[in-house]
Design an enzyme around this catalytic site. Structure first.
Site, short mmCIF file in Angstrom:
data_model
loop_
_atom_site.label_atom_id
_atom_site.label_comp_id
_atom_site.label_asym_id
_atom_site.label_seq_id
_atom_site.Cartn_x
_atom_site.Cartn_y
_atom_site.Cartn_z
CG ASP A 294 -17.80 46.36 10.31
OD1 ASP A 294 -16.79 47.10 10.33
OD2 ASP A 294 -17.87 45.33 10.99
C1 BGC Z 1 -14.72 45.57 12.28
C2 BGC Z 1 -15.38 46.60 13.18
C3 BGC Z 1 -14.46 47.79 13.35
C4 BGC Z 1 -14.13 48.35 11.99
C5 BGC Z 1 -13.25 49.57 12.04
C6 BGC Z 1 -14.21 46.19 11.00
O1 BGC Z 1 -13.46 45.30 10.27
O2 BGC Z 1 -15.66 44.56 12.00
O3 BGC Z 1 -15.69 46.02 14.41
O4 BGC Z 1 -15.07 48.73 14.17
O5 BGC Z 1 -13.46 47.35 11.24
O6 BGC Z 1 -11.96 49.28 12.40
#
Ligand code: BGC
Length: 776
Positions: A294
């Site tokens: 993530d």
């Molecule tokens: C979120 C994810 C997301 C990623 C990319 C993160 O902060 O937890 O769910 O896919 O950002 O935008």
């Protein structure tokens, strides 16, 4: 094996990966493991690692890294030199093609970039937030919608979705509840599978299909106290029985990638967790796509306190099984020296690169790297009927009291021609779409006010609109206008709830009531004595106890998407009967959380006690609150219809099954549970028939009931139908003390009905050979 899963194990693809891998320099290999967002305009060259390297002798001095202050890199330069593998949230064909040309035309090996985006409920044409969609209990619909989103996004060059989010959420304080399918593993697994099939189809390389990234692995939804990014701590049995089945269903359906979560699980951050990423995901489940961290999660390993510096964080993440570093800026800066010093074996990097290339080949990116077809830049008219249907199916009629004329308030009688539409969500296009709303345009969204105005014009009715208050305001300046509007009307439609940003990432709430002074507005409007339909827009269950006392009808409409107003209008006037059922329990008070129907039993269940009364003699020493009943205000599976349904003849095909047969065959259904469902009302309507199971007498406590099947059926008035559910090892097994799935000689109860409170049951036993022979 699912076709798209087989594609990731295709020998031809492996041969292509081998041929490419052998030509790659270390820098190019690491490049495939790096992901940045669209920072191509930056004149800055790739920046050095952030200044977070503490004095390793003094761990207390460790700096806390701010995830927002990520480093600035020149992504264009990286793409052109083969040092970038993928990008996130780069929107628009022009933008993605610009980067792709740099990678494909200028980099030495011409390896295309993979563009990912948070398309979780539509790209330009938006359907309900995933929690709302789960309320439809309609996986086929999810397949169609997801495919539609993939087709729209691939015209902008996006071939990878950070979706589905399959985190079980038992606590609505957690704002990301809106992104998943709610509290139940069976429903969640069905939805997970549907999203994968919709996105990836049966051949990842076909135009319009996109690779899925299942997130967030694992158990992110169990963050303590519902607080975003918080710690998760649970037994392996709960993990495997409740949380992991959804990820497993997605992997079995062929998911090409997985996103590792922010949270720690039992003390080990998920993004450096060999148990999750290597043992379970790769060795047990045979996953052969790639894992992306993530956003900045590799960097955050330092904040978790398990890495003293960027090098340690990188080593722990990649050796645990995180292949791609999203935005931490660690893999590119740290891996070269970690490899030369032997702290990270070259084979680990090669394997990670192999997984990334495998997905790139499987998606057909080498053959078709650019945005395809005519770019979709606005909601697509041809997609509107589908997203409208999805919204209609997602609405849950929570309450529909009869008025003095003896008829329930909904559907609205044509005699009620004068409508007062009141509330901060009645005419607010930007707030109809919910969290992560793709690349939609607000101007494409139909608000309730627009749709009701159209309806009034067609039917000769009258519509008066008053905003009343802000979503999260304290001013009562608009109350008088709202009360006047109500007084002049035959019926009031109150559009209340949350803003989109109150749920989704970093949207945890400690209070679950209506924000601002909306409850006061509701009471002021209800005091006029006019019948009130309350529509709740929210990304999560709210506490509606206070509201329910003042209004006749309540319908949960979540965030319905592009066709919000039209869908709500169709249901309000009865063109469509509501059929949604709650995928999460709605509490009476926030203090009940986490509140979920499939809870474990206790030694002091308060059976037969009136819990609405404070405890008195003989009613105190039970598992109960002294100030609120244990039950949900609106339980899982609940949802009313404009018709009514009766359940009878709940039966099982066998009352006993020898355990040998159960353990020998894990595929064939063992018992068939049946019921007769009848439409006892006066209109054709759809019901979600639900099958719940309880297992008593096992070596491990089992939930008081668990959903093990559901079916949407449509019946004409007076029509009856027999429904059946096949229960086999998958439905009847549980995880034992060794965390292995098993069945023991125990007693099962099956309920079939219209909610988790279904009360018609049948029973059967799984028996030991001795019991069958009559030896006790
Ligand atoms: C979120 C994810 C997301 C990623 C990319 C993160 O902060 O937890 O769910 O896919 O950002 O935008």
């Amino acid at each position: 094996m699912h076709p798209s899963n087989a594609q990731l194990a295709d020998p031809d693809i492996e041969a292509r990966v081998d041929r490419l891998l052998i030509q790659m320099t270390l820098e190019e290999k690491i490049g495939q493991l790096v992901q940045y967002n669209d920072t191509g305009d930056s004149p800055a060259a790739a920046a050095p690692a952030p200044e977070v390297q503490p004095d390793t002798k003094k761990p207390d001095a460790m700096a806390v890294v701010n995830p927002v202050a990520s480093n600035h890199v020149d992504a264009m330069q990286l793409a052109a030199t083969g040092r970038l593998g993928s990008m996130l949230n780069t929107i628009g064909a022009e933008r993605t093609d610009t980067y792709q040309h740099l990678a494909v035309d200028q980099s030495r090996l011409h390896i295309p970039l993979l563009f990912g985006a948070d398309v979780i409920h539509g790209f330009r044409t938006i359907y309900p937030v995933p929690l709302g969609l789960a309320a439809s209990f309609d996986p086929d619909l999810v397949v169609t919608l997801s495919h539609m989103a993939g087709e729209e996004a691939s015209t902008a060059g996006i071939r990878w979705f950070y979706s589905p989010m399959v985190d079980i959420s038992r606590d609505p304080r957690w704002g990301r509840s809106t992104e998943g399918a709610g509290e139940d593993p069976y429903l969640g697994a069905a939805m997970a599978k549907a999203y994968i099939h919709g996105y990836q189809g049966d051949d990842l390389s076909k135009p319009g299909n996109v690779a899925a990234s299942v997130k967030h692995f694992a158990a992110y939804g169990a963050a303590e106290a519902g607080r975003e990014y918080n710690t998760t701590d649970m037994s392996e049995i709960t993990l495997r029985q409740v949380y992991l089945p959804l990820y497993k269903a997605a992997v079995d359906a062929g998911a090409a990638t997985i996103m590792s979560a922010f949270n720690s699980l039992n003390g080990v951050p998920a993004s450096a967790n060999p148990f999750l990423l290597s043992k379970v995901l790769r060795r047990e489940w045979g996953f052969n796509g790639f894992v992306v961290s993530d956003y900045t999660a590799v960097m955050e390993l330092m904040n978790h306190g398990i890495a003293l510096d960027a090098a340690a964080a990188t080593r722990k993440a990649i050796t645990a099984g995180v292949d791609v570093d999203m935005m931490a800026h660690f893999y590119d800066t740290q891996l070269p020296s970690l490899i030369s010093s032997g702290q990270v074996p070259m084979e680990v990097v090669d394997e990670a690169v192999r997984r990334v290339l495998r997905v790139k080949f499987a998606t057909g990116l080498f053959e078709r790297p650019y945005a395809e077809g005519i770019e979709v830049k606005a909601a697509v008219d041809a997609h509107r009927p589908l997203v409208r249907k999805a919204a209609e199916e997602s609405f849950v009629l929570l309450q529909n009291d009869k008025l003095t004329d003896g008829a329930p308030l909904l559907p609205l009688s044509p005699a009620r021609t004068k409508i007062a539409l009141i509330g901060p969500l009645a005419d607010n296009a930007a707030e109809m779409v919910g969290a992560w709303s793709g690349a939609h345009n607000d101007s494409d969204v139909i608000t309730l006010r627009q749709a009701l105005a159209d309806h009034a014009q067609k039917t000769g009715g009258a519509l008066v609109y008053a905003k009343g208050t802000e979503i999260d305001g304290s001013s009562q300046a608009g109350f008088a206008e709202a009360i006047d509007a109500a007084q002049a009307a035959d019926v009031v439609i109150l559009a209340l709830g949350e803003s989109s940003s109150m749920s989704g990432e970093a949207g945890s709430r400690a209070h679950l009531d209506l924000p601002g002074n909306q409850q006061q507005l509701l009471e002021a409007v209800a005091a006029t004595g006019k019948p009130v339909v309350l529509l709740i827009f929210s990304g999560r269950p709210l506490v509606l106890d206070g509201a329910a006392q003042h209004v006749a009808a309540i319908m949960e409409v979540w965030f319905p998407g592009t066709e919000a107003g039209n869908a709500i209008t169709n249901v309000l006037f009865g063109d469509v009967s509501p059929s949604g059922k709650l995928p999460m329990s709605f509490p009476r008070a926030v203090g009940q959380e986490p509140l979920y129907y499939n809870q474990l039993p206790t030694g002091r269940p308060p059976t037969g006690i009136d819990l609405s009364k404070p405890p008195g003699d003989g009613t105190r020493f039970f598992s109960r609150y002294i100030d609120v009943p244990n039950s949900a205000l609106f339980p899982f599976g609940h949802g009313l219809s404009y018709s009514s349904f009766g359940y009878s003849n709940v039966k099982v095909s066998k009352t006993s099954i020898p355990i040998g047969q159960v353990l020998a065959d894990r595929i064939t259904p063992l018992v068939e549970a049946t019921a007769t469902v009848s439409n006892t009302g006066d209109r054709t309507a759809t019901e979600v028939v639900q099958c719940y199971v309880r297992n008593l007498g096992a070596s491990i406590e089992q939930p008081v009931r668990s959903l093990k099947g559901f079916q949407r059926i449509t019946l004409a008035p007076g029509q009856s139908k027999q429904v059946s559910f096949h229960l086999g090892f998958r439905e009847l097994s549980f995880f034992n003390l060794e965390a292995k799935p098993t069945i023991e000689a125990t007693h099962y109860t099956v309920w079939i009905g219209g909610s988790s409170l279904a009360d018609q049951e049948a029973n059967f036993d799984v028996l030991l050979p001795s019991a069958i022979a009559g030896v006790h």
